[in-house]
Design a protein around this motif. Structure first.
Motif, PDB file in Angstrom:
ATOM      1  N   ALA A  64      54.691   9.061 -24.437  1.00  0.00           N
ATOM      2  CA  ALA A  64      53.535   9.369 -25.276  1.00  0.00           C
ATOM      3  C   ALA A  64      53.795   8.948 -26.724  1.00  0.00           C
ATOM      4  O   ALA A  64      52.886   8.473 -27.420  1.00  0.00           O
ATOM      5  CB  ALA A  64      53.213  10.853 -25.208  1.00  0.00           C
ATOM      6  N   ALA A  65      55.044   9.090 -27.179  1.00  0.00           N
ATOM      7  CA  ALA A  65      55.392   8.666 -28.537  1.00  0.00           C
ATOM      8  C   ALA A  65      55.350   7.147 -28.651  1.00  0.00           C
ATOM      9  O   ALA A  65      54.975   6.597 -29.694  1.00  0.00           O
ATOM     10  CB  ALA A  65      56.767   9.198 -28.915  1.00  0.00           C
ATOM     11  N   VAL A  66      55.736   6.457 -27.570  1.00  0.00           N
ATOM     12  CA  VAL A  66      55.666   4.989 -27.557  1.00  0.00           C
ATOM     13  C   VAL A  66      54.220   4.545 -27.708  1.00  0.00           C
ATOM     14  O   VAL A  66      53.890   3.657 -28.513  1.00  0.00           O
ATOM     15  CB  VAL A  66      56.266   4.435 -26.245  1.00  0.00           C
ATOM     16  CG1 VAL A  66      56.041   2.926 -26.150  1.00  0.00           C
ATOM     17  CG2 VAL A  66      57.751   4.761 -26.154  1.00  0.00           C
ATOM     18  N   VAL A  67      53.323   5.162 -26.932  1.00  0.00           N
ATOM     19  CA  VAL A  67      51.899   4.825 -27.014  1.00  0.00           C
ATOM     20  C   VAL A  67      51.361   5.121 -28.402  1.00  0.00           C
ATOM     21  O   VAL A  67      50.586   4.352 -28.973  1.00  0.00           O
ATOM     22  CB  VAL A  67      51.115   5.602 -25.933  1.00  0.00           C
ATOM     23  CG1 VAL A  67      49.613   5.425 -26.131  1.00  0.00           C
ATOM     24  CG2 VAL A  67      51.525   5.126 -24.548  1.00  0.00           C
ATOM     25  N   ARG A  68      51.773   6.275 -28.968  1.00  0.00           N
ATOM     26  CA  ARG A  68      51.329   6.615 -30.324  1.00  0.00           C
ATOM     27  C   ARG A  68      51.682   5.508 -31.310  1.00  0.00           C
ATOM     28  O   ARG A  68      50.841   5.075 -32.108  1.00  0.00           O
ATOM     29  CB  ARG A  68      51.977   7.930 -30.762  1.00  0.00           C
ATOM     30  CG  ARG A  68      51.696   8.314 -32.220  1.00  0.00           C
ATOM     31  CD  ARG A  68      52.749   9.264 -32.745  1.00  0.00           C
ATOM     32  NE  ARG A  68      54.072   8.650 -32.690  1.00  0.00           N
ATOM     33  CZ  ARG A  68      55.212   9.344 -32.657  1.00  0.00           C
ATOM     34  NH1 ARG A  68      55.199  10.659 -32.678  1.00  0.00           N
ATOM     35  NH2 ARG A  68      56.374   8.715 -32.609  1.00  0.00           N
ATOM     36  N   ASP A  69      52.920   5.051 -31.275  1.00  0.00           N
ATOM     37  CA  ASP A  69      53.360   4.037 -32.234  1.00  0.00           C
ATOM     38  C   ASP A  69      52.587   2.727 -32.073  1.00  0.00           C
ATOM     39  O   ASP A  69      52.326   2.025 -33.057  1.00  0.00           O
ATOM     40  CB  ASP A  69      54.862   3.775 -32.068  1.00  0.00           C
ATOM     41  CG  ASP A  69      55.704   4.961 -32.496  1.00  0.00           C
ATOM     42  OD1 ASP A  69      55.153   5.883 -33.137  1.00  0.00           O
ATOM     43  OD2 ASP A  69      56.907   4.987 -32.161  1.00  0.00           O
ATOM     44  N   LEU A  70      52.217   2.386 -30.821  1.00  0.00           N
ATOM     45  CA  LEU A  70      51.513   1.135 -30.571  1.00  0.00           C
ATOM     46  C   LEU A  70      50.017   1.241 -30.874  1.00  0.00           C
ATOM     47  O   LEU A  70      49.408   0.285 -31.355  1.00  0.00           O
ATOM     48  CB  LEU A  70      51.712   0.710 -29.109  1.00  0.00           C
ATOM     49  CG  LEU A  70      53.148   0.333 -28.718  1.00  0.00           C
ATOM     50  CD1 LEU A  70      53.266   0.155 -27.212  1.00  0.00           C
ATOM     51  CD2 LEU A  70      53.568  -0.964 -29.430  1.00  0.00           C
ATOM     52  N   ALA A  71      49.431   2.399 -30.578  1.00  0.00           N
ATOM     53  CA  ALA A  71      47.980   2.534 -30.694  1.00  0.00           C
ATOM     54  C   ALA A  71      47.520   3.099 -32.035  1.00  0.00           C
ATOM     55  O   ALA A  71      46.369   2.876 -32.430  1.00  0.00           O
ATOM     56  CB  ALA A  71      47.457   3.411 -29.557  1.00  0.00           C
ATOM     57  N   ALA A  72      48.373   3.850 -32.719  1.00  0.00           N
ATOM     58  CA  ALA A  72      47.957   4.513 -33.963  1.00  0.00           C
ATOM     59  C   ALA A  72      47.418   3.535 -35.010  1.00  0.00           C
ATOM     60  O   ALA A  72      46.401   3.839 -35.661  1.00  0.00           O
ATOM     61  CB  ALA A  72      49.110   5.329 -34.534  1.00  0.00           C
ATOM     62  N   PRO A  73      48.033   2.360 -35.220  1.00  0.00           N
ATOM     63  CA  PRO A  73      47.466   1.432 -36.226  1.00  0.00           C
ATOM     64  C   PRO A  73      46.049   0.990 -35.881  1.00  0.00           C
ATOM     65  O   PRO A  73      45.202   0.867 -36.772  1.00  0.00           O
ATOM     66  CB  PRO A  73      48.453   0.252 -36.203  1.00  0.00           C
ATOM     67  CG  PRO A  73      49.739   0.849 -35.718  1.00  0.00           C
ATOM     68  CD  PRO A  73      49.334   1.879 -34.707  1.00  0.00           C
ATOM     69  N   ALA A  74      45.780   0.764 -34.578  1.00  0.00           N
ATOM     70  CA  ALA A  74      44.430   0.352 -34.174  1.00  0.00           C
ATOM     71  C   ALA A  74      43.440   1.482 -34.408  1.00  0.00           C
ATOM     72  O   ALA A  74      42.309   1.258 -34.871  1.00  0.00           O
ATOM     73  CB  ALA A  74      44.437  -0.061 -32.703  1.00  0.00           C
ATOM     74  N   LEU A  75      43.855   2.690 -34.096  1.00  0.00           N
ATOM     75  CA  LEU A  75      42.992   3.845 -34.320  1.00  0.00           C
ATOM     76  C   LEU A  75      42.698   4.001 -35.809  1.00  0.00           C
ATOM     77  O   LEU A  75      41.542   4.218 -36.208  1.00  0.00           O
ATOM     78  CB  LEU A  75      43.666   5.108 -33.770  1.00  0.00           C
ATOM     79  CG  LEU A  75      42.951   6.441 -34.027  1.00  0.00           C
ATOM     80  CD1 LEU A  75      41.612   6.468 -33.306  1.00  0.00           C
ATOM     81  CD2 LEU A  75      43.822   7.612 -33.572  1.00  0.00           C
TER      82      LEU A  75
END
Length: 312
Positions: A215-226
């Protein structure tokens, strides 16, 4: 003050602030005895009785019972030892009161039914051993039978609440809510599925060495797009989805295909359970840890981005 001065009970009451009835009561029980009697038979007390009654009043205010007080003033018991014992007892009472306050606060805020209130009350009254059993039962349900992988031992430790001996009001309240959540069969089943998914991923992929929470991996990848306002359904989200799908494929040791993305979607949907967020927020309060970061918004974005693409 003249050490030979004797006081009738009325004067003793005036000097100590106690009532005549109270002094007579203490006198009848041998806590403060008259030094002499007047020709008319009235009790007379010396100056030591004033100090003795002051001590008795203080000890009564602190909650000591009369038999114990008599033994203290008669030097049969050590006051420091008695004080230590009573301080410990008061700490236990304060703990109970804080837990009761926690129950009443939750009842008032959430509008609980009488049945739900009764459950909350029972959870607040659990002994230390009963709390330990509840925690152990919950964690066994989540992790039991998944092998001796050291990763699970570490995760289990980070999910273990440890209520202090003298909890603050917020910790007591968080404990009652945590216990309610831990007893929820549906929440238990969801946490078990997440643990089984993790076990399956480690069995299929490279399970050696430490591994970050996905979940932390996804956060790091998706947070900039969000943060940039990217629509999860737009083509601009394609590289982000491809990135965390690729990481998940590497984690599982299998190719990035439609089946893997369906599995990844289910994985993220289970992780995005709001109750999981609540569990870790309550855990942080109980254990005195910093409040955890909520992944709800970034996981909402990620699951929607995946969901759109698995329908194509």
């Amino acid at each position: 003050m003249d050490g030979d001065t004797l006081y009738p009970i009325g004067e003793l009451a005036r000097r100590t602030g106690l009532t005549v009835k109270t002094i007579r009561f203490y006198s009848d029980r041998g806590i403060v005895t008259p030094t002499d009697r007047s020709p008319a038979g009235y009790r007379l007390y010396d100056t030591g009785a004033v100090a003795r009654l002051d001590l008795v009043r203080t000890l009564r205010t602190l909650g000591l019972d009369l038999p114990t007080i008599r033994r203290i003033v008669d030097r049969e018991l050590s006051l420091p030892e008695v004080a230590a014992a009573h301080a410990e007892a008061l700490a236990a009472q304060i703990r109970v009161l804080r837990l009761r306050q926690a129950v009443l606060t939750v009842v008032a805020e959430r509008g609980l039914t009488p049945e739900e209130t009764d459950l909350m009350h029972q959870l607040a009254q659990l002994s230390e051993d009963e709390r330990r059993d509840l925690v152990g039962d919950f964690l066994d349900t989540v992790f039991g039978g998944l092998g001796a992988d050291p990763a699970f031992a570490g995760v289990r430790r980070t999910m273990t609440p440890e209520l202090p001996d003298a909890p603050e009001a917020e910790q007591a309240r968080a404990w009652v809510e945590w216990a309610e959540l831990a007893l929820d069969p549906d929440f238990r089943a969801g946490m078990r599925r997440m643990a089984e998914d993790l076990a399956a991923e480690r069995a299929q992929g490279d399970a050696t060495g430490p591994r970050r929470d996905f979940a932390a991996v996804v956060r790091d990848l998706a947070a900039p797009a969000l943060a940039a306002g990217v629509d999860p359904a737009s083509p601009r989200a394609d590289p982000v989805v491809a990135a965390f799908a690729d990481r998940y494929a590497h984690l599982c040791g299998r190719p990035d295909d439609a089946e893997l993305r369906r599995r990844l979607l289910l994985r993220l949907e289970s992780v995005n359970d709001p109750r999981r967020d609540r569990y870790f927020r309550l855990l942080a309060v109980i254990n005195g840890w910093p409040a955890p970061e909520s992944l709800a918004r970034v996981l909402d974005w990620s699951t929607e981005a995946l969901r759109v693409r698995t329908r194509r």
